[in-house]
Design a protein around this motif. Structure first.
Motif, PDB file in Angstrom:
ATOM      1  N   VAL A 126      -2.238 -16.511  11.576  1.00  0.00           N
ATOM      2  CA  VAL A 126      -2.444 -15.496  10.538  1.00  0.00           C
ATOM      3  C   VAL A 126      -2.245 -16.115   9.152  1.00  0.00           C
ATOM      4  N   ALA A 127      -1.190 -16.903   9.006  1.00  0.00           N
ATOM      5  CA  ALA A 127      -0.896 -17.536   7.713  1.00  0.00           C
ATOM      6  C   ALA A 127      -2.012 -18.484   7.284  1.00  0.00           C
ATOM      7  N   GLU A 128      -2.550 -19.260   8.206  1.00  0.00           N
ATOM      8  CA  GLU A 128      -3.621 -20.196   7.859  1.00  0.00           C
ATOM      9  C   GLU A 128      -4.871 -19.459   7.409  1.00  0.00           C
ATOM     10  N   GLN A 129      -5.163 -18.334   8.051  1.00  0.00           N
ATOM     11  CA  GLN A 129      -6.318 -17.535   7.633  1.00  0.00           C
ATOM     12  C   GLN A 129      -6.105 -16.966   6.238  1.00  0.00           C
ATOM     13  N   LEU A 130      -4.877 -16.536   5.955  1.00  0.00           N
ATOM     14  CA  LEU A 130      -4.566 -16.028   4.614  1.00  0.00           C
ATOM     15  C   LEU A 130      -4.728 -17.120   3.561  1.00  0.00           C
ATOM     16  N   LYS A 131      -4.188 -18.296   3.863  1.00  0.00           N
ATOM     17  CA  LYS A 131      -4.265 -19.407   2.913  1.00  0.00           C
ATOM     18  C   LYS A 131      -5.714 -19.765   2.596  1.00  0.00           C
ATOM     19  N   SER A 132      -6.551 -19.804   3.628  1.00  0.00           N
ATOM     20  CA  SER A 132      -7.932 -20.247   3.443  1.00  0.00           C
ATOM     21  C   SER A 132      -8.740 -19.269   2.591  1.00  0.00           C
ATOM     22  N   ARG A 133      -8.341 -17.992   2.573  1.00  0.00           N
ATOM     23  CA  ARG A 133      -9.106 -16.989   1.837  1.00  0.00           C
ATOM     24  C   ARG A 133      -8.482 -16.584   0.501  1.00  0.00           C
ATOM     25  N   PHE A 134      -7.155 -16.579   0.467  1.00  0.00           N
ATOM     26  CA  PHE A 134      -6.489 -16.066  -0.731  1.00  0.00           C
ATOM     27  C   PHE A 134      -5.542 -17.078  -1.389  1.00  0.00           C
ATOM     28  N   GLY A 135      -5.442 -18.269  -0.824  1.00  0.00           N
ATOM     29  CA  GLY A 135      -4.555 -19.271  -1.404  1.00  0.00           C
ATOM     30  C   GLY A 135      -3.090 -18.964  -1.120  1.00  0.00           C
ATOM     31  N   THR A 136      -2.222 -19.707  -1.771  1.00  0.00           N
ATOM     32  CA  THR A 136      -0.782 -19.563  -1.507  1.00  0.00           C
ATOM     33  C   THR A 136       0.008 -19.051  -2.707  1.00  0.00           C
ATOM     34  N   LYS A 137      -0.615 -18.970  -3.883  1.00  0.00           N
ATOM     35  CA  LYS A 137       0.132 -18.648  -5.101  1.00  0.00           C
ATOM     36  C   LYS A 137       0.803 -17.287  -5.031  1.00  0.00           C
ATOM     37  N   TYR A 138       0.098 -16.292  -4.459  1.00  0.00           N
ATOM     38  CA  TYR A 138       0.659 -14.947  -4.362  1.00  0.00           C
ATOM     39  C   TYR A 138       0.612 -14.438  -2.920  1.00  0.00           C
ATOM     40  N   SER A 139       0.879 -15.326  -1.982  1.00  0.00           N
ATOM     41  CA  SER A 139       0.877 -14.968  -0.556  1.00  0.00           C
ATOM     42  C   SER A 139       2.288 -15.118   0.002  1.00  0.00           C
ATOM     43  N   TYR A 140       2.754 -14.096   0.722  1.00  0.00           N
ATOM     44  CA  TYR A 140       4.145 -14.061   1.155  1.00  0.00           C
ATOM     45  C   TYR A 140       4.272 -13.574   2.606  1.00  0.00           C
ATOM     46  N   ARG A 141       5.214 -14.156   3.320  1.00  0.00           N
ATOM     47  CA  ARG A 141       5.660 -13.581   4.585  1.00  0.00           C
ATOM     48  C   ARG A 141       6.941 -12.827   4.258  1.00  0.00           C
ATOM     49  N   VAL A 142       6.884 -11.495   4.307  1.00  0.00           N
ATOM     50  CA  VAL A 142       7.998 -10.678   3.831  1.00  0.00           C
ATOM     51  C   VAL A 142       8.878 -10.155   4.958  1.00  0.00           C
ATOM     52  N   GLY A 143       8.456 -10.359   6.199  1.00  0.00           N
ATOM     53  CA  GLY A 143       9.239  -9.922   7.345  1.00  0.00           C
ATOM     54  C   GLY A 143       8.827 -10.700   8.563  1.00  0.00           C
ATOM     55  N   GLY A 144       9.339 -10.312   9.711  1.00  0.00           N
ATOM     56  CA  GLY A 144       9.011 -11.038  10.932  1.00  0.00           C
ATOM     57  C   GLY A 144       7.523 -11.127  11.195  1.00  0.00           C
ATOM     58  N   ASP A 145       6.821  -9.998  11.088  1.00  0.00           N
ATOM     59  CA  ASP A 145       5.388  -9.974  11.368  1.00  0.00           C
ATOM     60  C   ASP A 145       4.577  -9.421  10.202  1.00  0.00           C
ATOM     61  N   GLU A 146       5.181  -9.331   9.025  1.00  0.00           N
ATOM     62  CA  GLU A 146       4.519  -8.711   7.889  1.00  0.00           C
ATOM     63  C   GLU A 146       4.234  -9.719   6.767  1.00  0.00           C
ATOM     64  N   PHE A 147       3.068  -9.544   6.177  1.00  0.00           N
ATOM     65  CA  PHE A 147       2.615 -10.418   5.098  1.00  0.00           C
ATOM     66  C   PHE A 147       2.126  -9.558   3.935  1.00  0.00           C
ATOM     67  N   VAL A 148       2.329 -10.048   2.720  1.00  0.00           N
ATOM     68  CA  VAL A 148       1.807  -9.378   1.534  1.00  0.00           C
ATOM     69  C   VAL A 148       1.082 -10.413   0.681  1.00  0.00           C
ATOM     70  N   VAL A 149      -0.082 -10.027   0.176  1.00  0.00           N
ATOM     71  CA  VAL A 149      -0.866 -10.903  -0.699  1.00  0.00           C
ATOM     72  C   VAL A 149      -1.296 -10.091  -1.919  1.00  0.00           C
ATOM     73  N   PHE A 150      -1.180 -10.689  -3.090  1.00  0.00           N
ATOM     74  CA  PHE A 150      -1.689 -10.073  -4.314  1.00  0.00           C
ATOM     75  C   PHE A 150      -2.916 -10.861  -4.779  1.00  0.00           C
ATOM     76  N   VAL A 151      -3.997 -10.135  -5.053  1.00  0.00           N
ATOM     77  CA  VAL A 151      -5.258 -10.763  -5.454  1.00  0.00           C
ATOM     78  C   VAL A 151      -5.670 -10.213  -6.808  1.00  0.00           C
ATOM     79  N   PRO A 152      -5.567 -10.993  -7.863  1.00  0.00           N
ATOM     80  CA  PRO A 152      -5.958 -10.508  -9.191  1.00  0.00           C
ATOM     81  C   PRO A 152      -7.457 -10.630  -9.449  1.00  0.00           C
ATOM     82  N   GLU A 153      -7.977  -9.618 -10.147  1.00  0.00           N
ATOM     83  CA  GLU A 153      -9.339  -9.637 -10.684  1.00  0.00           C
ATOM     84  C   GLU A 153     -10.414  -9.964  -9.647  1.00  0.00           C
ATOM     85  N   GLN A 154     -10.352  -9.257  -8.528  1.00  0.00           N
ATOM     86  CA  GLN A 154     -11.382  -9.372  -7.501  1.00  0.00           C
ATOM     87  C   GLN A 154     -11.847  -7.972  -7.114  1.00  0.00           C
ATOM     88  N   GLU A 155     -13.095  -7.866  -6.660  1.00  0.00           N
ATOM     89  CA  GLU A 155     -13.609  -6.572  -6.241  1.00  0.00           C
ATOM     90  C   GLU A 155     -12.982  -6.160  -4.911  1.00  0.00           C
TER      91      GLU A 155
END
Length: 223
Positions: A126-155
């Protein structure tokens, strides 16, 4: 000395390398426009060790800080960094911001059935898929199975499409994710935006567990 140095206002330079504890050169210590060459070289050498220790300590501090902000398993930022970044993310630097809240469905069951190594592989995928699409600057693993990503200025449509692609590829690996995305032009409250994205994620998660073999409605711990 560098008598031919063509920089306005600088007639000469005396410089010595500053070395790290392991012998690597980490900086140059220099004085400009000196008329007392030997004295200045002695002065530089006298403070070289102190500067070397400073860079060593700073490097050690930076490494420790990074370790404290990174999730060891996935390489994403952890909850510590997530909570530290939120105030800055909500200050309106962008025209719009999207929050993606994502959950790796079935992690608990996978851990119980096949062991924690299998669960770790799922989280890494899951993390690798997130990195490949949204990068790592605003990508977080916030819990055991939960992730949060912030994406600025995208549709919003573009971000949802990328999430859908992620879900399809992970499905081929035998994994399922639930996600929710909240789009805001004016982020008056980061907390409200995150909660809205999380709510959408839980709606998708409930739908997943209420169908077919995933049905939890007759089992303890139903959502």
């Amino acid at each position: 000395m560098f008598p031919g140095l063509a920089v306005p206002g600088i007639k000469n330079i005396i410089a010595i390398p500053v070395k790290e504890m392991d012998g690597r050169i980490c900086a140059l210590l220099a004085v400009f426009n000196t008329t007392k060459r030997h004295l200045d070289i002695a002065l530089l050498k006298s403070v070289e060790f102190s500067f070397g220790m400073f860079f060593h300590n700073f490097s050690t501090y930076s490494t420790i800080r990074e370790q404290g902000e990174k999730d060891v398993l996935t390489g994403l930022y952890n909850r510590n960094r997530y909570e530290a970044d939120i105030p800055g993310l909500g200050r309106g630097f962008w025209k719009s911001l999207i929050c993606i809240y994502m959950d790796a469905d079935g992690l608990h069951e996978l851990n119980n059935a096949r062991g924690h190594e299998a669960g770790d592989r799922m989280l890494k995928s899951v993390a690798e898929q997130l990195k490949s699409r949204f990068g790592t600057k605003y990508s977080y693993r916030v819990g055991g199975d939960e992730f949060v990503v912030f994406v600025p200025e995208q549709e919003e449509k573009s971000v949802l499409r990328l999430c859908g692609e992620m879900a399809e590829l992970l499905e081929k690996e035998g994994y399922h994710i639930s996600y929710g995305a909240e789009y805001r032009k004016d982020v008056s409250s980061m907390g409200d935006m995150i909660k809205s994205a999380e709510k959408k994620m839980y709606k998708m998660k409930r739908e997943y567990y209420e169908q077919g073999p995933h049905d939890r409605r007759k089992r303890p711990g139903r959502y």
